[in-house]
Design a protein around this motif. Structure first.
Motif, PDB file in Angstrom:
ATOM      1  N   ARG A  96       0.831  -1.204   0.000  1.00  0.00           N
ATOM      2  CA  ARG A  96       0.000   0.000   0.000  1.00  0.00           C
ATOM      3  C   ARG A  96       0.864   1.251   0.000  1.00  0.00           C
ATOM      4  O   ARG A  96       0.409   2.342   0.328  1.00  0.00           O
ATOM      5  CB  ARG A  96      -0.936  -0.021   1.215  1.00  0.00           C
ATOM      6  N   THR A  98       3.171   4.340  -1.659  1.00  0.00           N
ATOM      7  CA  THR A  98       2.701   5.394  -2.563  1.00  0.00           C
ATOM      8  C   THR A  98       2.589   4.926  -4.010  1.00  0.00           C
ATOM      9  O   THR A  98       1.540   5.093  -4.646  1.00  0.00           O
ATOM     10  CB  THR A  98       3.615   6.627  -2.478  1.00  0.00           C
ATOM     11  N   CYS A 100       2.394   1.930  -5.299  1.00  0.00           N
ATOM     12  CA  CYS A 100       1.361   0.898  -5.457  1.00  0.00           C
ATOM     13  C   CYS A 100      -0.037   1.481  -5.268  1.00  0.00           C
ATOM     14  O   CYS A 100      -0.967   1.131  -5.994  1.00  0.00           O
ATOM     15  CB  CYS A 100       1.617  -0.259  -4.493  1.00  0.00           C
ATOM     16  N   HIS A 101      -0.171   2.368  -4.301  1.00  0.00           N
ATOM     17  CA  HIS A 101      -1.469   3.004  -4.050  1.00  0.00           C
ATOM     18  C   HIS A 101      -1.938   3.765  -5.290  1.00  0.00           C
ATOM     19  O   HIS A 101      -3.081   3.615  -5.731  1.00  0.00           O
ATOM     20  CB  HIS A 101      -1.375   3.947  -2.852  1.00  0.00           C
ATOM     21  N   SER A 105      -3.455  -0.431  -5.880  1.00  0.00           N
ATOM     22  CA  SER A 105      -3.351  -1.592  -4.996  1.00  0.00           C
ATOM     23  C   SER A 105      -4.579  -1.750  -4.088  1.00  0.00           C
ATOM     24  O   SER A 105      -4.882  -2.857  -3.649  1.00  0.00           O
ATOM     25  CB  SER A 105      -2.077  -1.534  -4.151  1.00  0.00           C
ATOM     26  N   GLY A 106      -5.293  -0.655  -3.850  1.00  0.00           N
ATOM     27  CA  GLY A 106      -6.517  -0.756  -3.052  1.00  0.00           C
ATOM     28  C   GLY A 106      -7.529  -1.686  -3.706  1.00  0.00           C
ATOM     29  O   GLY A 106      -8.223  -2.447  -3.032  1.00  0.00           O
ATOM     30  N   SER A 109      -6.628  -5.317  -2.995  1.00  0.00           N
ATOM     31  CA  SER A 109      -7.117  -5.746  -1.672  1.00  0.00           C
ATOM     32  C   SER A 109      -8.604  -6.091  -1.741  1.00  0.00           C
ATOM     33  O   SER A 109      -9.054  -7.055  -1.123  1.00  0.00           O
ATOM     34  CB  SER A 109      -6.888  -4.654  -0.627  1.00  0.00           C
ATOM     35  N   GLU A 133      -2.129  -5.871   4.519  1.00  0.00           N
ATOM     36  CA  GLU A 133      -1.747  -4.701   3.746  1.00  0.00           C
ATOM     37  C   GLU A 133      -0.488  -4.151   4.405  1.00  0.00           C
ATOM     38  O   GLU A 133      -0.469  -3.939   5.613  1.00  0.00           O
ATOM     39  CB  GLU A 133      -2.867  -3.666   3.731  1.00  0.00           C
ATOM     40  N   SER A 135       3.124  -1.500   4.315  1.00  0.00           N
ATOM     41  CA  SER A 135       3.540  -0.152   3.932  1.00  0.00           C
ATOM     42  C   SER A 135       4.349  -0.126   2.649  1.00  0.00           C
ATOM     43  O   SER A 135       4.191   0.761   1.827  1.00  0.00           O
ATOM     44  CB  SER A 135       4.377   0.481   5.041  1.00  0.00           C
ATOM     45  N   CYS A 136       5.243  -1.076   2.482  1.00  0.00           N
ATOM     46  CA  CYS A 136       6.074  -1.105   1.276  1.00  0.00           C
ATOM     47  C   CYS A 136       6.735  -2.462   1.150  1.00  0.00           C
ATOM     48  O   CYS A 136       7.255  -2.997   2.135  1.00  0.00           O
ATOM     49  CB  CYS A 136       7.136  -0.010   1.331  1.00  0.00           C
ATOM     50  N   PRO A 144       1.518  -2.043  -9.267  1.00  0.00           N
ATOM     51  CA  PRO A 144       1.279  -2.502  -7.904  1.00  0.00           C
ATOM     52  C   PRO A 144       1.796  -3.931  -7.698  1.00  0.00           C
ATOM     53  O   PRO A 144       1.789  -4.740  -8.618  1.00  0.00           O
ATOM     54  CB  PRO A 144      -0.235  -2.435  -7.761  1.00  0.00           C
TER      55      PRO A 144
END
Length: 173
Positions: A96, A98, A100-101, A105-106, A109, A133, A135-136, A144
């Motif tokens: 999740r 930056t 990937c977001h 990536s949301g 999920s 989920e 952070s990196c 993603p």
């Protein structure tokens, strides 16, 4: 013994029907008897053996190491590497960060939720999948990105991710 468990978020009560043989804990602890700084290595080995650290396991560890269960729980809750509930055979980590977001990536999920009925921090009822989920993952150039156990998948679309998840779902235990 039937053991009642909750996922990491305290949701979805489940009942684990199995007889836990805690004698492996005695053997693991025996390797560390009288050694300073043994708590974390003991917890790691017990978790590697059982897959998680239940209340009964913590009590047995505390008894073996001549410590209070509260002290053991203090260590367990401080470090993210320890789990007090069973995890799935396949741990799906969705990045999740930056990059990937921004690249969706949301939605990946959400595909996990659609396929297996679990949200972040939860494990499927069949103990086959856990969603985390993170952070990196450190593979921003392939965003993603997801990891399933130790295997990394990048440049995903929700459709590609769904295909990957369905392949894992087909695998026999």
């Amino acid at each position: 013994m039937a053991e009642k468990i909750l996922d990491k978020n305290g949701n979805k009560e489940k009942e684990l029907q199995q007889e836990l043989d805690l004698t492996a804990i005695d053997e693991i602890c025996a390797e560390y008897k009288g050694k300073k700084g043994s708590t974390i290595p003991v917890l790691q080995k017990v978790q590697d053996y059982y897959g998680y650290l239940s209340k009964e396991m913590v009590e047995r560890i505390a008894e073996n190491l001549n410590m209070s269960p509260h002290t053991i729980y203090g260590v367990i809750t401080f470090y993210a590497q320890f789990y007090t509930t069973p995890r799935g055979k396949y741990v799906i980590r969705v990045c999740r960060g930056t990059a990937c977001h921004v690249k969706g990536s949301g939605r990946i999920s959400e595909v996990v939720t659609e396929e297996f009925g679990i949200k972040n921090g939860e494990t499927s009822d069949d103990l086959k999948f856990t969603l985390e989920e993170v952070s990196c993952i450190g593979a921003c150039g392939m965003a993603p990105v997801i990891m399933i156990n130790d295997k990394t998948y990048g440049n995903l679309t929700p459709e590609k991710a769904r295909d990957i998840f369905r392949e894992y779902a087909k695998k026999e235990d």
